[in-house]
Motif scaffolding. Structure first.
Motif, PDB file in Angstrom:
ATOM      1  N   PRO A  74       0.791  -1.239   0.000  1.00  0.00           N
ATOM      2  CA  PRO A  74       0.000   0.000   0.000  1.00  0.00           C
ATOM      3  C   PRO A  74       0.819   1.283   0.000  1.00  0.00           C
ATOM      4  CG  PRO A  74       0.110  -0.871   2.219  1.00  0.00           C
ATOM      5  CD  PRO A  74       0.855  -1.848   1.343  1.00  0.00           C
ATOM      6  N   VAL A  75       2.159   1.191   0.072  1.00  0.00           N
ATOM      7  CA  VAL A  75       2.993   2.383   0.216  1.00  0.00           C
ATOM      8  C   VAL A  75       3.669   2.778  -1.094  1.00  0.00           C
ATOM      9  CG1 VAL A  75       4.949   3.365   1.495  1.00  0.00           C
ATOM     10  CG2 VAL A  75       3.376   1.818   2.645  1.00  0.00           C
ATOM     11  N   LEU A  76       3.915   1.822  -1.969  1.00  0.00           N
ATOM     12  CA  LEU A  76       4.672   2.096  -3.194  1.00  0.00           C
ATOM     13  C   LEU A  76       3.993   3.132  -4.086  1.00  0.00           C
ATOM     14  CD1 LEU A  76       5.847  -1.489  -4.238  1.00  0.00           C
ATOM     15  CD2 LEU A  76       7.309   0.431  -3.590  1.00  0.00           C
ATOM     16  N   LEU A  77       2.727   2.951  -4.371  1.00  0.00           N
ATOM     17  CA  LEU A  77       2.018   3.860  -5.274  1.00  0.00           C
ATOM     18  C   LEU A  77       1.965   5.292  -4.734  1.00  0.00           C
ATOM     19  CD1 LEU A  77       0.387   4.438  -7.795  1.00  0.00           C
ATOM     20  CD2 LEU A  77      -1.650   3.514  -6.641  1.00  0.00           C
ATOM     21  N   ARG A 362      10.644  -1.044   0.700  1.00  0.00           N
ATOM     22  CA  ARG A 362       9.447  -1.850   0.404  1.00  0.00           C
ATOM     23  C   ARG A 362       9.764  -2.925  -0.628  1.00  0.00           C
ATOM     24  NH1 ARG A 362       6.053  -0.892   4.511  1.00  0.00           N
ATOM     25  NH2 ARG A 362       4.445  -1.962   3.319  1.00  0.00           N
ATOM     26  N   GLY A 363      10.627  -2.581  -1.611  1.00  0.00           N
ATOM     27  CA  GLY A 363      11.026  -3.581  -2.598  1.00  0.00           C
ATOM     28  C   GLY A 363      11.787  -4.731  -1.956  1.00  0.00           C
ATOM     29  N   GLY A 367      10.783  -8.706  -1.559  1.00  0.00           N
ATOM     30  CA  GLY A 367      11.661  -9.818  -1.887  1.00  0.00           C
ATOM     31  C   GLY A 367      11.764 -10.830  -0.763  1.00  0.00           C
ATOM     32  N   ILE A 368      11.818 -10.354   0.483  1.00  0.00           N
ATOM     33  CA  ILE A 368      11.897 -11.262   1.623  1.00  0.00           C
ATOM     34  C   ILE A 368      10.600 -12.050   1.777  1.00  0.00           C
ATOM     35  CG2 ILE A 368      12.028 -11.349   4.151  1.00  0.00           C
ATOM     36  CD1 ILE A 368      13.968  -8.983   4.004  1.00  0.00           C
ATOM     37  N   ILE A 431       4.341  -8.435  -7.716  1.00  0.00           N
ATOM     38  CA  ILE A 431       5.023  -9.420  -6.875  1.00  0.00           C
ATOM     39  C   ILE A 431       4.501  -9.349  -5.442  1.00  0.00           C
ATOM     40  CG2 ILE A 431       7.258 -10.184  -5.974  1.00  0.00           C
ATOM     41  CD1 ILE A 431       8.533  -8.945  -8.489  1.00  0.00           C
ATOM     42  N   SER A 432       4.305  -8.129  -4.934  1.00  0.00           N
ATOM     43  CA  SER A 432       3.843  -7.979  -3.552  1.00  0.00           C
ATOM     44  C   SER A 432       2.419  -8.499  -3.379  1.00  0.00           C
ATOM     45  CB  SER A 432       3.921  -6.513  -3.127  1.00  0.00           C
ATOM     46  OG  SER A 432       3.000  -5.705  -3.863  1.00  0.00           O
ATOM     47  N   ASP A 433       1.602  -8.410  -4.420  1.00  0.00           N
ATOM     48  CA  ASP A 433       0.236  -8.927  -4.333  1.00  0.00           C
ATOM     49  C   ASP A 433       0.245 -10.420  -4.043  1.00  0.00           C
ATOM     50  OD1 ASP A 433      -2.681  -8.960  -4.769  1.00  0.00           O
ATOM     51  OD2 ASP A 433      -2.163 -10.052  -6.605  1.00  0.00           O
TER      52      ASP A 433
END
Length: 458
Positions: A74-77, A362-363, A367-368, A431-433
């Motif tokens: 929710p933070v990237l956009l 966040r990226g 990945g983690i 990817i985060s989804d």
């Protein structure tokens, strides 16, 4: 430490994203109003138009994410929207200082490219419903990325600007293909390293107690080194060369956890830079400019950048009250961070660095959390590409490293940079989804259950 394969989430966080988007739009409008009040003493007449346009663009992207990637980060956009909006404000401010109206200035073109880039990111979200399917086209991405990287060398379309051959010109459009190439090559690196990480993790001989990889496994890093040297030699572009090779070495380290690869990569890169310095006058000039930017008879861009940053001090002169067009000719592109530094000061620059750090963090977190090895490496590589590009740009204007021709993500004027960086945001959202969805561990349809093993991250 090893990470588990399942993740739980307390909700989709789409309400949080919408709130942060609203806050980002308000900050951009406040900055735009500050420019108008400082220059003309009045509120800009088109501030509502800008607010509605930016708000609608952000809202459409939010609704698309809510529909096709409801569990995305929710933070990237909101962070990307805020950076893009602040870049538009500064480009408009520089247009006003140069006496250009809205129709002939760079701000309108940047707004159009922002709309196109957001549209491309939305399209990417619709087209890529499962990031793991990208592995089916591993070598297609490699070939396309290398072709784009070498495209500025072609006759007729390749352009030499300020000694760097990193642009292509097709009709009325100019394009920097390395921006797209970095994404394609990141996908290739992630797919390739997932397949070969076990072999690349093996230790060969030891030198002074330091474990070295086997000689037979040196092929990939030597190939990446030779390609980065080709960019450095033929295109005279230190920035792209550093970004390309540094990205590969970083992803190689994440995949194998072998510090020896980092040491080998650093030795190879600095060796290549030293050879280029001995052979090419253009590189010698950049190093001389880096060592002493105040020497008479050479470009004064870095010197003016340093003076502008010093003039801004801690808190800056205020938006609209500085002299960015006097200090640098490329105030809205290569030196846009210097323009910001003069008017919002060190405090404002640090806040903007924090915004970039949020995207990178966040990226890496994505990945983690990702359940498959390919997604882990891809998210990590995309995040590191943003991090390394910011370092190269900021390092160049502050004399940490020689000046390069890379652009600041989301801020600098230029369509190719916006397209590439919004594509990175779209891929990270996708990817985060899947990483944040509360489900059992999934298997990669292209490899089966072997791909569900976890990349260890220290």
């Amino acid at each position: 430490m090893s990470l588990g394969l399942t993740r739980t989430t307390s909700g989709t966080k789409r309400g949080t994203e919408l709130f942060l988007l609203g806050f980002a739009v308000v900050v951009v409008l406040f900055a735009y109003a500050s420019v108008g009040l400082a220059i003309d003493g009045t509120m800009p007449a088109d501030i509502m138009t800008l607010g509605i346009g930016l708000g609608v663009l952000a809202l459409v992207f939010h609704l698309v994410v809510r529909i096709v990637a409801s569990y995305a980060d929710p933070v990237l956009l909101p962070t990307a929207t805020l950076l893009n909006g602040l870049g538009l404000v500064m480009i408009h401010r520089i247009d006003v200082a140069r006496g250009r109206d809205i129709m002939e200035g760079a701000a309108l073109r940047q707004l159009m490219w922002s709309t196109i880039a957001v549209g491309a990111a939305i399209t990417l979200l619709f087209l890529i419903r499962d990031h793991r399917k990208l592995r089916r086209y591993t070598f297609t991405f490699a070939a396309a990325g290398l072709a784009l990287l070498m495209m500025p060398m072609l006759p007729f379309i390749g352009m030499n600007i300020n000694g760097n051959r990193i642009w292509i010109h097709i009709g009325p459009l100019s394009f920097q293909p390395s921006e797209v190439a970095k994404i394609l090559l990141t996908i290739f690196f992630a797919s390739y390293l997932v397949q070969t990480r076990d072999a690349l993790s093996l230790v060969g001989k030891r030198f002074l107690g330091f474990p070295l990889p086997r000689a037979r496994d040196m092929g990939p890093i030597m190939f990446a080194w030779l390609m980065s040297l080709a960019v450095l030699v033929f295109e005279k572009d230190l920035g792209t060369s550093l970004l390309f090779f540094g990205l590969f070495v970083a992803m190689l380290y994440v995949a194998t956890e072998r510090r020896s690869w980092v040491a080998i990569g650093l030795i190879l890169f600095f060796t290549g830079c030293y050879v280029a310095y001995l052979l090419f006058a253009n590189f010698q000039n950049r190093v001389a400019l880096w060592l002493d930017p105040f020497t008479p008879g050479q470009s004064d861009q870095v010197a003016r950048s340093l003076m502008g940053l010093a003039f801004g001090g801690i808190t800056g002169t205020g938006l609209g009250r500085g002299y960015p067009t006097f200090n640098y000719s490329e105030a809205n592109s290569d030196f846009i961070m210097s323009s910001f530094g003069e008017e919002i000061g060190l405090a404002g620059i640090m806040a903007m660095i924090v915004l970039f750090a949020i995207i990178v963090e966040r990226g890496l977190r994505i990945g983690i959390a990702c359940r498959d090895g390919f997604g882990k490496l891809l998210a990590t590589g995309l995040a590191f590409s943003v991090c390394l590009q910011c370092f190269v740009v900021l390092g160049g204007i502050t004399r940490v490293i020689p000046l390069t021709g890379l652009t600041t993500p989301f801020l600098s004027a230029g369509g190719s940079s916006l397209l590439a960086n919004w594509a990175i945001i779209a891929l990270l959202l996708r990817i985060s989804d899947q990483a944040r969805r509360p489900s059992v561990a999934e298997t990669d349809p292209t490899r089966g259950s072997d791909d569900t093993q976890v990349v260890k991250v220290r």
